[in-house]
Design an enzyme around this catalytic site. Structure first.
Site, PDB file in Angstrom:
ATOM      1  N   GLY A  65       5.241   2.054  11.429  1.00  0.00           N
ATOM      2  CA  GLY A  65       6.283   2.131  10.421  1.00  0.00           C
ATOM      3  C   GLY A  65       6.021   3.191   9.371  1.00  0.00           C
ATOM      4  O   GLY A  65       6.844   3.393   8.472  1.00  0.00           O
ATOM      5  N   HIS A  66       4.862   3.883   9.495  1.00  0.00           N
ATOM      6  CA  HIS A  66       4.499   4.923   8.526  1.00  0.00           C
ATOM      7  C   HIS A  66       4.543   6.312   9.159  1.00  0.00           C
ATOM      8  O   HIS A  66       3.961   7.254   8.628  1.00  0.00           O
ATOM      9  CB  HIS A  66       3.103   4.655   7.975  1.00  0.00           C
ATOM     10  CG  HIS A  66       2.934   3.304   7.375  1.00  0.00           C
ATOM     11  ND1 HIS A  66       3.720   2.847   6.342  1.00  0.00           N
ATOM     12  CD2 HIS A  66       2.073   2.293   7.682  1.00  0.00           C
ATOM     13  CE1 HIS A  66       3.342   1.610   6.020  1.00  0.00           C
ATOM     14  NE2 HIS A  66       2.361   1.252   6.827  1.00  0.00           N
ATOM     15  N   LYS A  99      -7.756   2.573   5.659  1.00  0.00           N
ATOM     16  CA  LYS A  99      -7.044   2.389   4.397  1.00  0.00           C
ATOM     17  C   LYS A  99      -7.413   1.021   3.821  1.00  0.00           C
ATOM     18  O   LYS A  99      -7.687   0.074   4.562  1.00  0.00           O
ATOM     19  CB  LYS A  99      -5.527   2.503   4.598  1.00  0.00           C
ATOM     20  CG  LYS A  99      -5.111   3.873   5.130  1.00  0.00           C
ATOM     21  CD  LYS A  99      -3.619   4.105   5.043  1.00  0.00           C
ATOM     22  CE  LYS A  99      -2.774   3.036   5.690  1.00  0.00           C
ATOM     23  NZ  LYS A  99      -3.099   2.806   7.105  1.00  0.00           N
ATOM     24  N   HIS A 153       4.226  -0.771   1.949  1.00  0.00           N
ATOM     25  CA  HIS A 153       4.747  -1.945   2.670  1.00  0.00           C
ATOM     26  C   HIS A 153       5.712  -2.737   1.797  1.00  0.00           C
ATOM     27  O   HIS A 153       6.055  -3.867   2.115  1.00  0.00           O
ATOM     28  CB  HIS A 153       3.597  -2.860   3.104  1.00  0.00           C
ATOM     29  CG  HIS A 153       2.501  -2.159   3.824  1.00  0.00           C
ATOM     30  ND1 HIS A 153       1.329  -1.782   3.203  1.00  0.00           N
ATOM     31  CD2 HIS A 153       2.413  -1.738   5.109  1.00  0.00           C
ATOM     32  CE1 HIS A 153       0.554  -1.169   4.083  1.00  0.00           C
ATOM     33  NE2 HIS A 153       1.193  -1.125   5.246  1.00  0.00           N
TER      34      HIS A 153
END
Length: 327
Positions: free
Chosen positions: A53-54, A102, A216
């Site tokens: 989704g990134h 991350k 997010h």
């Protein structure tokens, strides 16, 4: 929900297969959800990953001068240890592997588990944690600062050091030095829709923006009325400069889109950020503008500054060729 997808449950493998088909230098390990470099040579391997989704993060940065493998979890969810172990194996060329993680608890836990499994197989593995988001206080009592778009600079500089033949210890040192000198902050003007959910996860009114929101949709530090680009630049840059002293330094600047903001708007913001930094005696050595770490179709952006010295400038300038970044 209007998205160009097939089954929501298959968006990650469909995405990775489509990426691999677009670039003959990449290999897709189906079932493990790993993208790796087809070319294998004796060097330190670099692995990163996280929730999908990134895009283009993280698989878009697999290639010469950056990552050797990237591992994808479900949308906004950490990849599992099995997939990460596959990524380590695909990146292992006999000189050890560095994991770029991350700062999210699920990522840290699963990457650490995979690291232990790889070490049991005789692979030398080191890891670093990126936590560049100044919107979140650092803490010894919680996960603390999130890793956001500054992670791309870690991929770039550590990847360059590995490509130049650096040892595992040297590549890790470059990654840690980069992490120490990067700061980021983001803002959002809309929510995004997860394919499996089919509706926005939260609401931001048409006349509002949220400063410091995470990639997010994590809460920011302030929800306020939409501001002109010059005022937005002042807000974001000020929060970075309050956290780290860039005055009198040369920096690399990234103006990153979150997926739903027109490139025109990012260029306008870039102009305003440049003017503001110049007025504060911060010299921009290199600028990246575009979608580097997104949040599905969220409207918004982030600003990242990386303080440079001669070593980091040389690594930043080292050529790279990946689907998402060519320098």
């Amino acid at each position: 929900m209007k998205k160009i997808i097939n089954e929501p449950a298959n968006v990650v493998p469909d995405t990775l297969e489509g990426l691999a088909l677009s670039d003959p230098t990449l290999v897709y390990s189906k079932g493990f959800e790993v993208i790796s470099r087809k070319e294998r040579r004796e060097k330190v391997g670099l692995v990163s990953g996280g929730g999908s989704g990134h895009e283009p993060a993280h698989a878009g940065y697999v290639g010469k001068g950056m990552l050797d493998a990237a591992v994808a979890g479900n949308v906004f969810a950490s990849p599992g240890p099995e997939g990460i172990l596959e990524g380590i194996n695909m990146a292992n060329n006999g000189k050890g592997v560095l994991l770029v993680i991350k700062n999210y608890s699920g990522d840290i836990m699963n990457f650490d588990m995979a690291k232990e499994l790889a070490e049991m197989d005789g692979i030398e593995v080191e890891s670093v944690i990126v936590k560049d988001d100044v919107a979140v206080p650092d803490s010894t009592y919680s996960t603390g600062r999130r890793g956001i778009a500054g992670t791309i600079f870690v991929h770039k500089l550590a990847g360059a050091k590995a490509e130049m033949g650096g040892s595992l210890a040297e590549v890790k040192d470059v990654a840690l030095k980069t992490i120490e000198n990067i700061r980021s902050i983001g803002m959002s003007m809309s929510s995004c829709i997860l394919p499996a959910v089919g509706k926005p996860g939260f609401t931001i009114e048409d006349n509002e923006m949220e400063v410091g929101m995470g990639i997010h949709g994590e809460p920011g530090v302030e929800r306020t009325a939409i501001r002109p680009s010059k005022e937005l630049a002042e807000i974001l840059v000020s929060k970075i400069l309050e956290d780290y002293d860039y005055i009198g330094s040369e920096v690399a600047l990234m103006v990153n889109g979150l997926g739903g903001t027109a490139l025109m708007e990012l260029y306008i913001l870039n102009k305003d950020v440049h003017e503001l930094l110049e007025s504060k005696n911060v010299k921009v050595y290199k600028t990246l503008v575009g979608n580097y770490m997104t949040s599905m179709e969220m409207a918004g952006c982030s600003i990242t500054l990386l303080k440079l010295d001669d070593e980091l400038k040389e690594l930043l300038d080292f050529p790279c060729e990946t689907p998402a970044l060519k320098l």
